[in-house]
Structures are given as structure tokens and as C-alpha cells.
Scaffold this active site. Structure first.
Site, PDB file in Angstrom:
ATOM      1  NE  ARG A  52      -2.523   1.125   3.578  1.00 47.17           N
ATOM      2  CZ  ARG A  52      -3.234   0.965   4.686  1.00 47.17           C
ATOM      3  NH1 ARG A  52      -4.510   0.619   4.610  1.00 47.17           N
ATOM      4  NH2 ARG A  52      -2.698   1.152   5.862  1.00 47.17           N
ATOM      5  NE  ARG A 105       9.429  19.736 -12.662  1.00 50.34           N
ATOM      6  CZ  ARG A 105       9.183  20.546 -13.694  1.00 50.34           C
ATOM      7  NH1 ARG A 105       9.276  20.089 -14.932  1.00 50.34           N
ATOM      8  NH2 ARG A 105       8.855  21.799 -13.503  1.00 50.34           N
ATOM      9  CE  LYS A 151      -2.131   4.796   6.864  1.00 48.45           C
ATOM     10  NZ  LYS A 151      -3.251   5.453   7.519  1.00 48.45           N
TER      11      LYS A 151
HETATM   12  N1  PXG Z   1      -9.337   4.932   7.225  1.00 47.29           N
HETATM   13  C1  PXG Z   1      -8.472   5.932   7.448  1.00 47.29           C
HETATM   14  C2  PXG Z   1      -8.774   7.294   6.951  1.00 47.29           C
HETATM   15  C3  PXG Z   1      -7.273   5.672   8.151  1.00 47.29           C
HETATM   16  O1  PXG Z   1      -6.407   6.657   8.372  1.00 47.29           O
HETATM   17  C4  PXG Z   1      -7.969   3.344   8.372  1.00 47.29           C
HETATM   18  C5  PXG Z   1      -9.116   3.677   7.660  1.00 47.29           C
HETATM   19  C6  PXG Z   1      -7.733   1.925   8.771  1.00 47.29           C
HETATM   20  O2  PXG Z   1      -6.759   1.322   7.947  1.00 47.29           O
HETATM   21  P1  PXG Z   1      -5.845   0.125   8.451  1.00 47.29           P
HETATM   22  O3  PXG Z   1      -5.006  -0.211   7.290  1.00 47.29           O
HETATM   23  O4  PXG Z   1      -5.075   0.644   9.616  1.00 47.29           O
HETATM   24  O5  PXG Z   1      -6.748  -0.991   8.864  1.00 47.29           O
HETATM   25  C7  PXG Z   1      -7.031   4.358   8.643  1.00 47.29           C
HETATM   26  C8  PXG Z   1      -5.808   4.044   9.441  1.00 47.29           C
HETATM   27  C9  PXG Z   1      -4.699   7.376  14.202  1.00 47.29           C
HETATM   28  C10 PXG Z   1      -4.180   6.877  12.893  1.00 47.29           C
HETATM   29  O6  PXG Z   1      -3.885   7.895  14.970  1.00 47.29           O
HETATM   30  C11 PXG Z   1      -4.973   6.188  12.003  1.00 47.29           C
HETATM   31  C12 PXG Z   1      -4.423   5.764  10.790  1.00 47.29           C
HETATM   32  C13 PXG Z   1      -3.133   6.054  10.544  1.00 47.29           C
HETATM   33  C14 PXG Z   1      -2.383   6.729  11.449  1.00 47.29           C
HETATM   34  C15 PXG Z   1      -2.885   7.149  12.632  1.00 47.29           C
HETATM   35  O7  PXG Z   1      -5.895   7.215  14.455  1.00 47.29           O
HETATM   36  N2  PXG Z   1      -5.093   5.158   9.810  1.00 47.29           N
END
Ligand code: PXG
Length: 292
Positions: A52, A105, A151
Site C-alpha cells: 500500500r 522536481r 495514504k
Molecule cells: N481509514 C483511514 C482514513 C485511516 O487513516 C484506516 C481507515 C484503517 O486502515 P488500516 O489499514 O489501519 O486498517 C485508517 C488508518 C490514528 C491513525 O492515529 C490512524 C491511521 C493512521 C495513522 C494514525 O488514528 N489510519
């Protein structure tokens, strides 16, 4: 023990782990990241996280200076250097140092850093009592503006929604698409259970394709539970039998109230419980080993 941060090929002490104020990751949120968990000395679904990350980087035309295998190795090495068995890993790639204009760039050297920390687990009671949510008025970014599947370091869309949650004294909130359908939460994906079936918005709705979301869909299939990935309005959350969120930090957390309305009987549901148990079995049984 001093915390060691992986920074561009070296393990450096936390105080020495610094980037330039000219890094476009800071100036423009121009970069990508992953949040990853380690359980019992193994990194959960590391390959999927690295895939990802690489996909996010490609989407913004950012060349990561490490291969998939090198990113895996650097992540595992950072965990080892910090004696991590159960922890939270943040892997970040920034555009690197440029000038004050937007032009990527001008940034010839992307930076890669990895933080492996002990995890601040959610309180145990949360899984017994469940969370209240609100629906945020901030809409999720339209995929035509900034694809939520990327992300990126630009999380202001989610932070604005999170501020609404804080003002309403709740931990999480539901974000709708521009079309007014349920998308996801500020840092978690969302599922509802109705008549024994699991429903979650599809990736095409404009959501982050969560690693935990995918794992939970697999758990449901193993449990013989039907899963539909389709769009639905907020009313379908209000009238659901159960609702829960998924994310790397949260795992599966039950939702018991939304906008002041009780979901189901206002207590975490049986299907949610079953899926959480299955998910925890997965985290106990798979992952990339950190130690020999
Ligand atoms: N949706 C969003 C917008 C996210 O940021 C998820 C879903 C879940 O994805 P995963 O791959 O983790 O199952 C995320 C995950 C926080 C935090 O502090 C959350 C995420 C990343 C960093 C920090 O809540 N994201």
C-alpha cells in the site's frame, strides 16, 4: 533504553532524528505513510502495508529509494533495534528537501524514516462498552480531488473531522462522501451488521483500503458470514443491529451510539464479538518474524 529511529539508512537516536524545514513533507504534506502493528514478535501483514505504501507513493509520483524487500528489512531491523515485540510502527516517506515552491522536481532526495514504539493500547473497557460516534459535517475528500486511497501525509480532511469529534466529546466520527453516503471514519473503516449480514462501503466509495478491513472481511468469510461491499446512507447505520470500526490501532471496536441514537440494543453485538475473536486469532498466528 534510548529509542532508535531509522532515518535514511541509519539508526539514530530519537533526538538526532531530524528533517529539514524545507522538506516538502512538512511544507506541503507531500509524502506517504503507513501505521503498522507488531504482535508477539511478528509484524502483522507487513507485505500488505508495504504494498500500500508503494502504491500510495506511485500515485503521487514519489520514488521510494528502497525496494519492497529493503523496506521490509528496514522495518524489521528498526523493531529489533528497539526490542519491540508488541508495538506500533510508523513508516514515512517524504518528498524531501526542495525550495519554497510546490514543484516536487526540486526535491531530489526523498527521506524514509521508521519509528517503532511501544503501543498505547485502547482501554479494555472500550471493547466491552463500545464507542459513541457522531456524523461529521466535514465530507471525506472526493476521489476526484484527493483520492482517500492514497495514504498521504496530507491528513487535514480527517483532522478537521476529528476536531468535530473532539468538540462533541466523542472519539470517532463518520465521514460521508460528497454524495452523502457513508464512507469511513477519521482513522478507521466502518461496518454494519443487519440481519446477520456484514455491510461495508466499497473502496470505490472513496475510502482508505484498510488492511484491517480486508482481514475482517476474510474473518467473516471464514465464519460463514455474508459480506456486501456497497454504498449505504447514514440511516442504515441508525437501523443496523450492530456497528463496528476497524483499524490498525483499534482492531475491531464496537459502536453503540451514533448521533445520540442507540445501535441495536445499545450494547456490543454478538457478530462483532465473534469477528474480534477471529481477528485476534489471526494476529496471534501470522506475521513477519522480527526475531529468529
Ligand atoms: N481509514 C483511514 C482514513 C485511516 O487513516 C484506516 C481507515 C484503517 O486502515 P488500516 O489499514 O489501519 O486498517 C485508517 C488508518 C490514528 C491513525 O492515529 C490512524 C491511521 C493512521 C495513522 C494514525 O488514528 N489510519
Amino acid at each position: 533504553m534510548e529509542q532508535l529511529i531509522y532515518l535514511d539508512g541509519n539508526l539514530v537516536e530519537r533526538d538526532q532524528a531530524k528533517l529539514s524545514v524545507y522538506d516538502h513533507g512538512l511544507l506541503y504534506g507531500d509524502g506517504v505513510f503507513e501505521g503498522i502493528r507488531a504482535y508477539h514478535g511478528r509484524v502483522f501483514r507487513l507485505d500488505q502495508h508495504i504494498k500500500r505504501l508503494i502504491r500510495s507513493a506511485r500515485a503521487i509520483m514519489l520514488d521510494i529509494p528502497l525496494s519492497h524487500e529493503e523496506l521490509v528489512e528496514a522495518t524489521v531491523e528498526t523493531c529489533r533495534a528497539n526490542d519491540i515485540r508488541d508495538g506500533y510502527i510508523r513508516l514515512v516517506v517524504t518528498r524531501g528537501v526542495g525550495d519554497l515552491g510546490l514543484d516536487p522536481r526540486k526535491c531530489s532526495d526523498p527521506s524514509v524514516f521508521i519509528i517503532a514504539a511501544n503501543i498505547q493500547l485502547y482501554p479494555k473497557e472500550l471493547y466491552e462498552t463500545g464507542l459513541p460516534l457522531i456524523t461529521c459535517s466535514t465530507r471525506r475528500n472526493s476521489p476526484a480531488s484527493l483520492d482517500p486511497g492514497i495514504k498521504s501525509l496530507n491528513y487535514l480532511n480527517n483532522i478537521l473531522a476529528k476536531i468535530e469529534c473532539i468538540q462533541a466529546d466523542v472519539e470517532e466520527g463518520i465521514m460521508l462522501t460528497n454524495g452523502g453516503m457513508v464512507s469511513e471514519c477519521t482513522g478507521d473503516n466502518i461496518f454494519v451488521v443487519s440481519d446477520g449480514e456484514l455491510v461495508t462501503p466499497p473502496v470505490e466509495a472513496g475510502i482508505l483500503d484498510g488492511i484491517t478491513r480486508t482481514a475482517v472481511i476474510e474473518c467473516a468469510q471464514a465464519e460463514g458470514i455474508t459480506v456486501s461491499e456497497r454504498m449505504f446512507p447514514i440511516t442504515e447505520v441508525y437501523t443496523a443491529d450492530e456497528c463496528f470500526l476497524t483499524g490498525t490501532a483499534a482492531e475491531l471496536v464496537p459502536v453503540v451510539r451514533v448521533d445520540g441514537r442507540s445501535i441495536g440494543d445499545g450494547k456490543p453485538g454478538e457478530t462483532t464479538r465473534r469477528l474480534l475473536n477471529r481477528f485476534r486469532d489471526l494476529t496471534e498466528s501470522e506475521g513477519t518474524p522480527i526475531y529468529d
